[in-house]
Design a protein around this motif. Structure first.
Motif, PDB file in Angstrom:
ATOM      1  N   ILE A 211      24.068 -24.627  20.893  1.00 31.06           N
ATOM      2  CA  ILE A 211      25.328 -25.485  22.111  1.00 31.06           C
ATOM      3  C   ILE A 211      26.156 -26.234  21.403  1.00 31.06           C
ATOM      4  O   ILE A 211      25.955 -27.127  21.232  1.00 31.06           O
ATOM      5  N   VAL A 212      27.880 -25.611  21.522  1.00 26.71           N
ATOM      6  CA  VAL A 212      28.155 -26.588  21.721  1.00 26.71           C
ATOM      7  C   VAL A 212      28.970 -27.562  23.172  1.00 26.71           C
ATOM      8  O   VAL A 212      29.369 -26.632  23.589  1.00 26.71           O
ATOM      9  N   THR A 213      29.316 -28.478  23.340  1.00 26.42           N
ATOM     10  CA  THR A 213      29.890 -29.080  23.761  1.00 26.42           C
ATOM     11  C   THR A 213      31.264 -29.957  23.216  1.00 26.42           C
ATOM     12  O   THR A 213      31.064 -30.300  22.763  1.00 26.42           O
ATOM     13  N   ILE A 214      32.068 -29.791  24.926  1.00 29.09           N
ATOM     14  CA  ILE A 214      33.428 -30.439  24.335  1.00 29.09           C
ATOM     15  C   ILE A 214      33.696 -31.277  25.627  1.00 29.09           C
ATOM     16  O   ILE A 214      34.132 -30.918  26.632  1.00 29.09           O
ATOM     17  N   THR A 215      33.653 -32.230  25.496  1.00 25.76           N
ATOM     18  CA  THR A 215      34.005 -34.029  26.235  1.00 25.76           C
ATOM     19  C   THR A 215      33.980 -34.828  26.130  1.00 25.76           C
ATOM     20  O   THR A 215      34.402 -35.148  25.675  1.00 25.76           O
ATOM     21  N   ASP A 216      33.960 -36.066  27.080  1.00 31.29           N
ATOM     22  CA  ASP A 216      35.114 -37.106  27.059  1.00 31.29           C
ATOM     23  C   ASP A 216      34.203 -38.525  26.574  1.00 31.29           C
ATOM     24  O   ASP A 216      34.916 -39.028  25.384  1.00 31.29           O
ATOM     25  N   SER A 217      32.634 -38.393  26.611  1.00 28.29           N
ATOM     26  CA  SER A 217      31.829 -38.925  26.141  1.00 28.29           C
ATOM     27  C   SER A 217      30.376 -39.212  26.142  1.00 28.29           C
ATOM     28  O   SER A 217      30.368 -38.153  26.208  1.00 28.29           O
ATOM     29  N   LEU A 218      29.757 -39.754  24.728  1.00 33.83           N
ATOM     30  CA  LEU A 218      28.582 -39.646  24.346  1.00 33.83           C
ATOM     31  C   LEU A 218      27.525 -39.706  25.526  1.00 33.83           C
ATOM     32  O   LEU A 218      26.689 -39.578  25.346  1.00 33.83           O
ATOM     33  N   ILE A 219      27.982 -40.343  26.666  1.00 31.12           N
ATOM     34  CA  ILE A 219      27.242 -40.349  27.618  1.00 31.12           C
ATOM     35  C   ILE A 219      27.636 -38.921  28.287  1.00 31.12           C
ATOM     36  O   ILE A 219      26.780 -39.756  29.641  1.00 31.12           O
ATOM     37  N   SER A 220      28.099 -38.871  28.580  1.00 30.99           N
ATOM     38  CA  SER A 220      28.250 -37.117  29.198  1.00 30.99           C
ATOM     39  C   SER A 220      27.588 -36.359  29.614  1.00 30.99           C
ATOM     40  O   SER A 220      26.717 -36.292  28.486  1.00 30.99           O
ATOM     41  N   PRO A 221      26.934 -35.380  30.599  1.00 43.37           N
ATOM     42  CA  PRO A 221      25.977 -35.338  30.595  1.00 43.37           C
ATOM     43  C   PRO A 221      25.719 -33.976  29.987  1.00 43.37           C
ATOM     44  O   PRO A 221      24.564 -33.723  29.877  1.00 43.37           O
TER      45      PRO A 221
END
Length: 287
Positions: A211-221
């Protein structure tokens, strides 16, 4: 101590030690966090008849290096809780040129922060993972659909094993029924995070896919199930999600993959140019 998750707790723990003016600031932030998060120190002070310097000292008292750091922590804390109506209410500007300048400056800042904070080693690992995967699934719902479709469009020109998962005749879980440990799943999500994106990623994780996630923050779910995380800032200037930095990051990912397959994509684009000319896909160069 985490400077984004504990802001309200810091205020509560230090409240009795705050000066009278600082207590007014604290109460305003707790009661009007949705507005305070997007105010400058000067504007916040003006709204409660307190000097800008007092607001800055308040941030220092809570352990922040300055007001911008406190403001950033508050934005991180609340941005997934804001409704579209609340976002709209935060927009005070009505002058079109001011709005233009504010939005463009905000997008520039998002790209700058992305460059500074992105883990370059993770970026390299993601590029390698794309080539190692038997099949690649790309997931992004709601406003992130645009980024997922864009990434899928270009990767499909370079590779032959890419699927963009999207709502349609078949359920998204049916489209990923055969996902396995040989596969790579790229999940894209920004506030307000799509519940379905997280559910699909959890399913893929249970099937031992990478799994690779592209998101905004380390606290992103989305990070809770990720093997690799690519962070891209999406701080909003108003009710519209800012996807400029995420799109720029995806561009870099596409180019990096393309360069590694330069000879192959050269042949692909030569064939495509021939098809485009034959069927008149684009306007004639003489027009």
């Amino acid at each position: 101590m985490d400077k984004t998750e504990d802001l309200i707790k810091r205020i509560q723990d230090n409240y009795t030690q705050l000066s009278k003016s600082q207590k007014i600031i604290a109460e305003y932030i707790i009661n009007h966090y949705d507005k305070a998060a997007f105010m400058t120190a000067a504007k916040l002070g003006s709204s409660i008849n307190i000097s800008e310097s007092t607001v800055v000292r308040f941030a220092n008292t809570l352990g922040y290096d300055g007001y911008p750091e406190l403001q950033s922590a508050l934005q991180e804390l609340i941005k997934n809780k804001l409704t579209t109506v609340q976002r709209l209410e935060m927009t005070d500007e009505t002058d079109e040129i001011s709005i233009l300048n504010n939005v463009l400056k905000s997008d520039i800042e998002n790209i700058r922060e992305t460059i500074e904070e992105l883990d370059k080693n993770s970026f390299k690992k993601v590029v390698d993972s794309i080539f190692q995967a038997k099949k690649i699934y790309i997931i992004g719902f709601r406003s992130s659909t645009a980024i997922a479709e864009y990434l899928g469009f270009y990767l499909n020109l370079i590779l032959e094993n890419v699927t963009v998962v999207k709502p349609g005749i078949s359920d998204v879980f049916e489209q990923m029924l055969r996902v396995s440990s040989d596969d790579l799943v790229i999940g894209i999500g920004f506030p307000r995070y799509s519940k379905r994106t997280i559910e699909v990623l959890k399913y893929a994780k249970s099937q031992k896919a990478k799994i690779v996630t592209i998101t905004d923050s380390l606290i992103s779910p989305l990070t809770t199930v990720a093997d690799e995380v690519l962070l891209s800032k999406s701080n909003m200037a108003s009710f519209v999600d800012s996807l400029v930095a995420p799109l720029s990051l995806v561009n870099a990912l596409i180019v990096s993959v393309g360069i590694k397959e330069k000879e192959k994509i050269t042949d692909t684009f030569e064939k495509l140019e021939s098809i485009w000319d034959e069927y008149g896909i684009y306007l004639s160069k003489t027009v």
